[in-house]
Design an enzyme around this catalytic site. Structure first.
Site, mmCIF file in Angstrom:
data_model
loop_
_atom_site.group_PDB
_atom_site.id
_atom_site.type_symbol
_atom_site.label_atom_id
_atom_site.label_comp_id
_atom_site.label_asym_id
_atom_site.label_seq_id
_atom_site.Cartn_x
_atom_site.Cartn_y
_atom_site.Cartn_z
ATOM 1 N N SER A 145 0.809 -1.205 0.000
ATOM 2 C CA SER A 145 0.000 0.000 0.000
ATOM 3 C C SER A 145 0.849 1.265 0.000
ATOM 4 O O SER A 145 1.571 1.538 -0.951
ATOM 5 C CB SER A 145 -0.940 -0.059 1.215
ATOM 6 N N ASP A 165 11.074 4.707 -9.521
ATOM 7 C CA ASP A 165 10.814 5.233 -10.861
ATOM 8 C C ASP A 165 11.595 6.511 -11.139
ATOM 9 O O ASP A 165 11.956 6.792 -12.287
ATOM 10 C CB ASP A 165 9.321 5.498 -11.051
ATOM 11 N N LYS A 217 -0.703 -3.975 -3.591
ATOM 12 C CA LYS A 217 -2.011 -3.355 -3.295
ATOM 13 C C LYS A 217 -1.990 -1.945 -3.854
ATOM 14 O O LYS A 217 -1.307 -1.069 -3.341
ATOM 15 C CB LYS A 217 -2.289 -3.316 -1.798
#
Length: 445
Positions: free
Chosen positions: A321, A332, A346
């Site tokens: 989460s 990223d 999730k």
């Protein structure tokens, strides 16, 4: 996510949704009909049932309701008579199961209170961590939390808790002892303590609201490098301010690099993950959320990073989460090397509502994507360096937590090896787009 609804009720707290806002119970059947229904249902279990249905009808991320006839579900719910709220709870849970979403869930008052206590990052008690000592089998203090009644009262790590308000703790489990110790702020409590080489003493304390430490950090000397090790257990309301203190304190101690440990972190508040990401990132995207209507909201860094020093992030299958939002943003943007096991997967955001009887409802309201547009739901994030612990290693760390974040911890040791590399920057750039499987030697730290 909706920041503009503060004039309504009941209380809505976004769980990995960040916003504290309030919402109105809006009916789809028109004002006159709604007033009649509300008058008839007022103060009855049916009012609770209808409140839940309305929230799901308005906010649930899947407009098809898992291909269920949600209007027919309402008619069915309101056609029944409920002799108690408990009967209504059963019906609510059965209706929510039809959505096929384990994160959209109903909580009875005790469960809702536990959740709000967890996300608030506060407890009402005396501020100690306890365990049952393996050798003595006695309930023992592990730590007295900073600025707590326990610390001010002179309680120390290693003290045995012999009795709580006159009740013997012999054979008592930690959870049961916690229930006896917690209570309303301002109320008194008495502990009988045993301390090595001394007679038993009785300490009288007054319970208080205590901020729970979710961030723990330490300076580690690894060879010729000073490493700031930070472990974040969950994204509570106090997590961001605690993280800020940790980064600043370690930076003042002239660390050369950081290790951020998110292993076992199940998530929490979205806003906390965004604030913490901004402490590490000066620019770049953090997360994109998409709601039922397809509305997309991009959250970005805002040039408020506290450090630009090299960073390694540790994750595992229980990093979920909000942990994945932070990890995805750092990976990223090539800000950190991610090391460990595949994360949980999730990618859904819930809002949490307090209902009329003190119970609660969590509703999935959005899907999120990493800055690169990756959907990690049911997939997780693949680390740059994938290194899974063996069962033996997991048992060793679980049975001896003091080894976590040391050279006896293979994932931490790998992070130190990477951070100590002279070509760390080039390694980071070249590995950020593809996972690197651990070799046999990687597992021998």
């Amino acid at each position: 996510m909706n920041q503009s609804a503060k004039r309504h009720s009941p209380l809505q707290v976004a769980l990995i949704g960040g916003a504290i806002a309030t919402t109105a119970t809006v009916s789809v059947f028109g004002p006159a009909w709604t007033r009649c229904v509300r008058a008839a249902l007022q103060d009855s279990p049916k009012a609770l049932v209808d409140q839940v249905w309305q929230v799901v009808n308005r906010e649930y991320v899947d407009g098809s309701f898992n291909k269920q006839d949600w209007q027919a579900t309402r008619q069915s719910l309101l056609s029944k008579n409920y002799s108690s709220n408990e009967e209504a709870y059963v019906a609510i849970r059965e209706a929510l199961q039809k959505l096929g979403d384990p994160y959209t869930r109903f909580m009875d008052p005790k469960q809702y209170e536990a959740l709000t206590s967890q996300t608030s990052g506060e407890v009402s008690g005396i501020g100690i961590r306890m365990e049952v000592n393996d050798k003595t089998k006695r309930l023992t203090v592990v730590e007295a939390i900073e600025n707590s009644p326990a610390l001010r009262g002179g309680i120390k790590a290693g003290d045995e808790i012999l009795a709580i308000d006159g009740k013997s703790t012999l054979g008592l489990k930690v959870d049961d002892a916690s229930k006896l110790i917690r209570g309303k702020a301002g109320t008194p409590i008495s502990l009988q303590l045993g301390r090595a080489g001394q007679n038993a003493v009785t300490v009288k304390l007054t319970r208080a609201n205590i901020e729970v430490p979710t961030v723990r950090y330490t300076l580690k000397q690894e060879g010729n490098r000073r490493v700031g090790y930070i472990r974040l257990r969950e994204f509570s309301a106090h997590a961001a301010e605690q993280m800020r203190r940790a980064i600043r304190d370690l930076s003042n101690q002239k660390v050369d690099a950081f290790v951020l440990d998110l292993r076992g972190n199940p998530g929490g508040l979205l806003q906390a993950s965004i604030e913490i990401a901004r402490m590490w990132l000066d620019d770049g995207g953090i997360v994109r959320t998409v709601n039922r209507q397809g509305y997309s909201e991009d959250t970005k860094a805002n040039r408020t990073a506290l450090t630009k020093l090299p960073l390694a992030v540790l994750v595992d299958g229980n990093s979920a989460s909000a942990s994945e939002i932070l990890t995805g943003a750092l990976k990223d943007n090539k800000r950190a090397i991610v090391i460990g096991g595949q994360t949980f997967g999730k990618a859904l955001v819930q809002s949490v509502h307090e209902l009329s009887d003190g119970s609660g409802l969590a509703v999935t309201i959005a899907h999120y994507y990493t800055p690169a547009g990756t959907d990690i739901n049911h997939k997780g994030i693949t680390p740059n360096i994938k290194i899974d612990l063996t069962e033996a290693q997991e048992r060793q760390l679980a049975s001896n937590p003091s080894l976590v974040g040391t050279q006896s911890d293979p994932q931490y040791a790998r992070a130190i090896a990477v951070l100590s590399s002279n070509n760390f920057a080039q390694f980071s750039a070249s590995q950020s787009t593809r996972p690197m499987s651990a070799s046999a030697s990687d597992l021998q730290f």
